[in-house]
Design a protein around this motif. Structure first.
Motif, short mmCIF file in Angstrom:
data_model
loop_
_atom_site.label_atom_id
_atom_site.label_comp_id
_atom_site.label_asym_id
_atom_site.label_seq_id
_atom_site.Cartn_x
_atom_site.Cartn_y
_atom_site.Cartn_z
N SER A 1 -11.74 1.35 -8.12
CA SER A 1 -10.73 2.29 -7.60
C SER A 1 -11.09 2.69 -6.17
CB SER A 1 -10.56 3.51 -8.51
OG SER A 1 -11.74 4.24 -8.69
N PHE B 1 -4.70 1.57 -0.49
CA PHE B 1 -3.84 1.99 -1.60
C PHE B 1 -4.04 3.47 -1.91
CE2 PHE B 1 -4.20 -2.60 -2.37
CZ PHE B 1 -2.87 -2.93 -2.53
N SER B 2 -2.99 4.11 -2.39
CA SER B 2 -3.04 5.49 -2.84
C SER B 2 -3.30 5.48 -4.34
CB SER B 2 -1.71 6.18 -2.53
OG SER B 2 -1.69 7.48 -3.09
N VAL B 3 -4.51 5.89 -4.74
CA VAL B 3 -4.97 5.74 -6.12
C VAL B 3 -5.39 7.08 -6.70
CG1 VAL B 3 -6.67 4.61 -7.63
CG2 VAL B 3 -5.82 3.42 -5.59
N SER B 4 -4.93 7.36 -7.92
CA SER B 4 -5.48 8.47 -8.71
C SER B 4 -5.94 7.87 -10.03
CB SER B 4 -4.43 9.56 -8.93
OG SER B 4 -3.34 9.07 -9.67
N THR C 1 4.14 7.79 -11.03
CA THR C 1 3.48 6.81 -10.19
C THR C 1 4.29 5.52 -10.21
OG1 THR C 1 1.33 5.74 -9.82
CG2 THR C 1 2.00 6.01 -12.08
N THR D 1 2.27 4.06 -5.14
CA THR D 1 1.19 4.87 -5.72
C THR D 1 0.67 4.22 -7.00
OG1 THR D 1 2.81 6.21 -6.92
CG2 THR D 1 2.08 7.03 -4.76
N ILE E 1 -8.78 2.11 -2.73
CA ILE E 1 -8.57 3.16 -1.72
C ILE E 1 -9.00 2.64 -0.35
CG2 ILE E 1 -9.34 5.44 -0.94
CD1 ILE E 1 -9.47 6.18 -4.01
N THR F 1 0.82 -1.21 0.00
CA THR F 1 0.00 0.00 0.00
C THR F 1 0.86 1.26 0.00
OG1 THR F 1 -0.19 -0.16 2.41
CG2 THR F 1 -2.00 -1.09 1.09
N ASN F 2 2.18 1.12 0.11
CA ASN F 2 3.08 2.28 0.04
C ASN F 2 3.29 2.76 -1.39
OD1 ASN F 2 3.43 2.07 2.81
ND2 ASN F 2 5.28 0.83 2.61
#
Length: 173
Positions: free
Chosen positions: A38, A46-49, A67, A27, A42, A24-25
């Motif tokens: 998505s 997780f860090s999601v864009s 990313t 991106t 999150i 989860t670290n």
């Protein structure tokens, strides 16, 4: 645990596969607009864009974000030119899932939504070859079925025929 709350079997498989390979670290850039999966990523930490909804066949500017990982879950079958997109990805790690081409069912085509159509329905070897040709090395892959609660020959075949294929690949340097 999140898995028990998902409405679909493929979400369980997809999240478990993702967790198996990344932390989860890292991106994530998820291709396509924000979507139910998505949000699940999150929720799992997780860090999601996401990309902004641009037509990725014509405009790959959304792929220029810095990313660690790019995810393309259930999107490549809608694209006319996945080759170019795979070449433009800047991240070193890639996850793709696709609905596989089924010999007993034609490609999906919505009659009401011009964007919700499958231009490509790949066989596993075709996606593997596409990844290889665009500079990706497959590290792991899985397939699974998608039974439906209906009667008939096609629903019976869906119990035994793999419908989904997921791949984790790394960019060859």
């Amino acid at each position: 645990m999140y898995e028990k709350t998902f409405p679909e079997k493929r979400f369980n498989h997809t999240l478990a596969f993702l967790k198996k390979h990344i932390s989860t670290n890292e991106t994530i850039l998820d291709l396509g607009v924000e979507n139910p999966f998505s949000k699940i990523m999150i929720g799992a930490g997780f860090s999601v864009s996401n990309t902004s909804g641009e037509d990725l066949d014509k405009d790959q500017s959304g792929l220029q974000k810095t990313t660690d990982v790019v995810t393309a879950f259930e999107i490549f079958e809608h694209l006319l030119n996945p080759y170019t997109i795979l070449q433009e990805i800047k991240a070193d790690k890639l996850f793709i899932s696709i609905p596989m081409r089924l010999w007993f069912s034609p490609a999906y085509r919505s009659k009401t939504d011009m964007w919700d159509r499958h231009y490509h329905e790949f066989e596993d070897w075709q996606l593997d070859w596409l990844l290889e040709k665009t500079g990706w090395k497959i590290i792991d892959s899985e397939k699974w079925t998608n039974p439906v609660k209906k009667f008939g020959l096609r629903p019976l075949l869906r119990r035994f025929t793999n419908r989904y294929y997921i791949v984790y690949a790394e960019k060859i340097k």
